[in-house]
Design a protein around this motif. Structure first.
Motif, PDB file in Angstrom:
ATOM      1  N   LEU A 196       4.425 -41.705  -5.901  1.00  0.00           N
ATOM      2  CA  LEU A 196       5.106 -40.563  -5.306  1.00  0.00           C
ATOM      3  C   LEU A 196       6.371 -40.198  -6.074  1.00  0.00           C
ATOM      4  O   LEU A 196       6.687 -39.016  -6.252  1.00  0.00           O
ATOM      5  CB  LEU A 196       5.427 -40.856  -3.844  1.00  0.00           C
ATOM      6  CG  LEU A 196       4.207 -40.955  -2.922  1.00  0.00           C
ATOM      7  CD1 LEU A 196       4.618 -41.454  -1.541  1.00  0.00           C
ATOM      8  CD2 LEU A 196       3.496 -39.614  -2.814  1.00  0.00           C
ATOM      9  N   ALA A 197       7.100 -41.206  -6.542  1.00  0.00           N
ATOM     10  CA  ALA A 197       8.284 -40.948  -7.362  1.00  0.00           C
ATOM     11  C   ALA A 197       7.904 -40.200  -8.630  1.00  0.00           C
ATOM     12  O   ALA A 197       8.626 -39.292  -9.075  1.00  0.00           O
ATOM     13  CB  ALA A 197       8.990 -42.254  -7.704  1.00  0.00           C
TER      14      ALA A 197
ATOM     15  N   ILE B 280      11.645 -42.865   6.614  1.00  0.00           N
ATOM     16  CA  ILE B 280      12.881 -42.627   5.871  1.00  0.00           C
ATOM     17  C   ILE B 280      13.163 -43.750   4.877  1.00  0.00           C
ATOM     18  O   ILE B 280      13.646 -43.500   3.767  1.00  0.00           O
ATOM     19  CB  ILE B 280      14.072 -42.427   6.842  1.00  0.00           C
ATOM     20  CG1 ILE B 280      15.317 -41.958   6.089  1.00  0.00           C
ATOM     21  CG2 ILE B 280      14.347 -43.672   7.649  1.00  0.00           C
ATOM     22  CD1 ILE B 280      15.183 -40.608   5.446  1.00  0.00           C
ATOM     23  N   ASP B 281      12.830 -44.982   5.211  1.00  0.00           N
ATOM     24  CA  ASP B 281      13.016 -46.081   4.261  1.00  0.00           C
ATOM     25  C   ASP B 281      12.117 -45.902   3.045  1.00  0.00           C
ATOM     26  O   ASP B 281      12.499 -46.260   1.916  1.00  0.00           O
ATOM     27  CB  ASP B 281      12.747 -47.428   4.925  1.00  0.00           C
ATOM     28  CG  ASP B 281      13.895 -47.892   5.815  1.00  0.00           C
ATOM     29  OD1 ASP B 281      14.972 -47.255   5.753  1.00  0.00           O
ATOM     30  OD2 ASP B 281      13.718 -48.874   6.551  1.00  0.00           O
ATOM     31  N   ASP B 282      10.912 -45.385   3.264  1.00  0.00           N
ATOM     32  CA  ASP B 282      10.029 -45.082   2.137  1.00  0.00           C
ATOM     33  C   ASP B 282      10.681 -44.053   1.221  1.00  0.00           C
ATOM     34  O   ASP B 282      10.642 -44.159  -0.006  1.00  0.00           O
ATOM     35  CB  ASP B 282       8.687 -44.528   2.626  1.00  0.00           C
ATOM     36  CG  ASP B 282       7.927 -45.483   3.520  1.00  0.00           C
ATOM     37  OD1 ASP B 282       7.977 -46.697   3.258  1.00  0.00           O
ATOM     38  OD2 ASP B 282       7.266 -45.013   4.461  1.00  0.00           O
ATOM     39  N   ALA B 283      11.305 -43.040   1.835  1.00  0.00           N
ATOM     40  CA  ALA B 283      11.931 -41.972   1.058  1.00  0.00           C
ATOM     41  C   ALA B 283      13.069 -42.512   0.195  1.00  0.00           C
ATOM     42  O   ALA B 283      13.204 -42.143  -0.983  1.00  0.00           O
ATOM     43  CB  ALA B 283      12.449 -40.884   1.998  1.00  0.00           C
TER      44      ALA B 283
ATOM     45  N   PHE C 283      13.731 -45.489  -6.934  1.00  0.00           N
ATOM     46  CA  PHE C 283      12.842 -45.703  -8.085  1.00  0.00           C
ATOM     47  C   PHE C 283      13.196 -44.734  -9.214  1.00  0.00           C
ATOM     48  O   PHE C 283      13.329 -45.141 -10.380  1.00  0.00           O
ATOM     49  CB  PHE C 283      11.383 -45.513  -7.660  1.00  0.00           C
ATOM     50  CG  PHE C 283      10.386 -45.857  -8.731  1.00  0.00           C
ATOM     51  CD1 PHE C 283       9.807 -47.117  -8.780  1.00  0.00           C
ATOM     52  CD2 PHE C 283      10.014 -44.928  -9.692  1.00  0.00           C
ATOM     53  CE1 PHE C 283       8.882 -47.442  -9.767  1.00  0.00           C
ATOM     54  CE2 PHE C 283       9.091 -45.237 -10.681  1.00  0.00           C
ATOM     55  CZ  PHE C 283       8.523 -46.505 -10.725  1.00  0.00           C
ATOM     56  N   ASN C 284      13.358 -43.456  -8.888  1.00  0.00           N
ATOM     57  CA  ASN C 284      13.663 -42.477  -9.934  1.00  0.00           C
ATOM     58  C   ASN C 284      15.092 -42.594 -10.444  1.00  0.00           C
ATOM     59  O   ASN C 284      15.352 -42.368 -11.638  1.00  0.00           O
ATOM     60  CB  ASN C 284      13.398 -41.066  -9.423  1.00  0.00           C
ATOM     61  CG  ASN C 284      11.928 -40.670  -9.537  1.00  0.00           C
ATOM     62  OD1 ASN C 284      11.181 -41.259 -10.332  1.00  0.00           O
ATOM     63  ND2 ASN C 284      11.507 -39.698  -8.749  1.00  0.00           N
TER      64      ASN C 284
ATOM     65  N   SER D  30      13.600 -38.277  -0.652  1.00  0.00           N
ATOM     66  CA  SER D  30      12.838 -38.746  -1.811  1.00  0.00           C
ATOM     67  C   SER D  30      13.282 -38.037  -3.085  1.00  0.00           C
ATOM     68  O   SER D  30      13.323 -38.631  -4.169  1.00  0.00           O
ATOM     69  CB  SER D  30      11.342 -38.499  -1.588  1.00  0.00           C
ATOM     70  OG  SER D  30      10.849 -39.192  -0.463  1.00  0.00           O
ATOM     71  N   ASP D  31      13.656 -36.766  -2.940  1.00  0.00           N
ATOM     72  CA  ASP D  31      14.060 -35.916  -4.057  1.00  0.00           C
ATOM     73  C   ASP D  31      15.561 -36.020  -4.316  1.00  0.00           C
ATOM     74  O   ASP D  31      16.205 -35.057  -4.720  1.00  0.00           O
ATOM     75  CB  ASP D  31      13.659 -34.471  -3.748  1.00  0.00           C
ATOM     76  CG  ASP D  31      13.765 -33.552  -4.946  1.00  0.00           C
ATOM     77  OD1 ASP D  31      13.700 -34.038  -6.089  1.00  0.00           O
ATOM     78  OD2 ASP D  31      13.913 -32.333  -4.720  1.00  0.00           O
TER      79      ASP D  31
END
Length: 270
Positions: free
Chosen positions: A13-14, A39-42, A48-49, A160-161
């Motif tokens: 996803l990243a 939200i923790d996934d986000a 990661f990025n 995430s962004d």
């Protein structure tokens, strides 16, 4: 990593967001295909990025807080802000031209920018703690941007962004926080000389310093903290404003002075 996702899913996803920026082509919301993301996934995807950019030579210079106004929280159905990371290549000198081809879907937000004077770590940080840790305030214009097509963002998408970060311009006058009431500090925003909006510090959680306290406490849950010389953007004082080729934005702040963002006449806006 706090998220329950497998590392491979985080990376996948990243990479979608990473490629959207490289290819200058916004993508559909990641929540369209993965509606169960938390939200923790986000934050794991964001991290990661960011780590990938740091590995490529970028330097962490601070943090930004988003969703600090009640209308924006209601729009996304959340009850607290989010945060992103500021890297060295996001900063633009006051008045320098910003090439539109470096952005996808830019919008402008006028904010106060805080310079942290001493390390500040949660939990338990209060607004008064934050005020004593802030070395000074600068006028700022944040250029928010989104790798998500048409800004169709849910909370997980924007986190995430990297909290929809793009670039930022900060002015050259550093003012101590003791010289005025941050809540009452007014701002006037113009585009190409015409008034388009106004605001005041109270738009950001009632007091921009409260945003810094929230951030320090939130970072503590990730084992992180704010450090001396970090720049913190505490949130917009008005609605986001879309950017068009050739636009010149100027934000004039009571007590803080002014800051200008100039955009090139042509570019590859998505």
């Amino acid at each position: 990593m706090l998220a329950g996702m497998a590392a491979g899913n985080v990376a996948q996803l990243a990479d979608r967001l990473w490629q959207a920026e490289i290819n200058h082509s916004p993508i559909s919301p990641i929540t369209d295909t993965d509606p169960g993301l938390a939200i923790d996934d986000a934050y794991a995807i964001q991290t990661f990025n960011i780590e990938r950019r740091v590995a490529a030579g970028r330097v962490l210079r601070g943090r930004k807080v988003g969703l600090t106004s009640r209308p924006m929280q209601e729009l996304l159905g959340v009850s607290e802000p989010d945060f992103g990371v500021l890297l060295d290549d996001m900063f633009v000198e006051d008045g320098d031209e910003i090439p539109l081809e470096t952005l996808l879907q830019p919008r402008i937000e006028a904010e106060m920018a805080f310079v942290i004077g001493r390390d500040l770590a949660g939990p338990g940080v209060t607004t008064s703690n934050a005020l004593t840790a802030i070395a000074g305030v600068l006028p700022a214009l944040e250029i928010v941007d989104s790798r998500i097509a048409d800004w169709r963002i849910a909370l997980v998408d924007t986190v995430s962004d990297n909290a929809s970060s793009g670039k930022l311009v900060i002015g050259g006058k550093l003012t101590p926080v003791t010289e005025f009431d941050l809540r009452l500090g007014g701002m006037v925003l113009t585009r190409n000389g015409a008034l388009i909006d106004t605001g005041a510090g109270a738009a950001a959680l009632g007091n921009p310093a409260r945003c810094v306290a929230w951030l320090a406490n939130k970072l503590a849950t990730f084992g992180a903290a704010l450090h001396r010389d970090d720049i913190v953007l505490p949130g917009a004082l008005h609605r986001m404003v879309p950017v068009q080729p050739g636009d010149v934005f100027r934000a004039e702040f009571a007590h803080l002075g002014a800051v200008t963002a100039r955009f090139s006449d042509a570019g590859g806006l998505a």
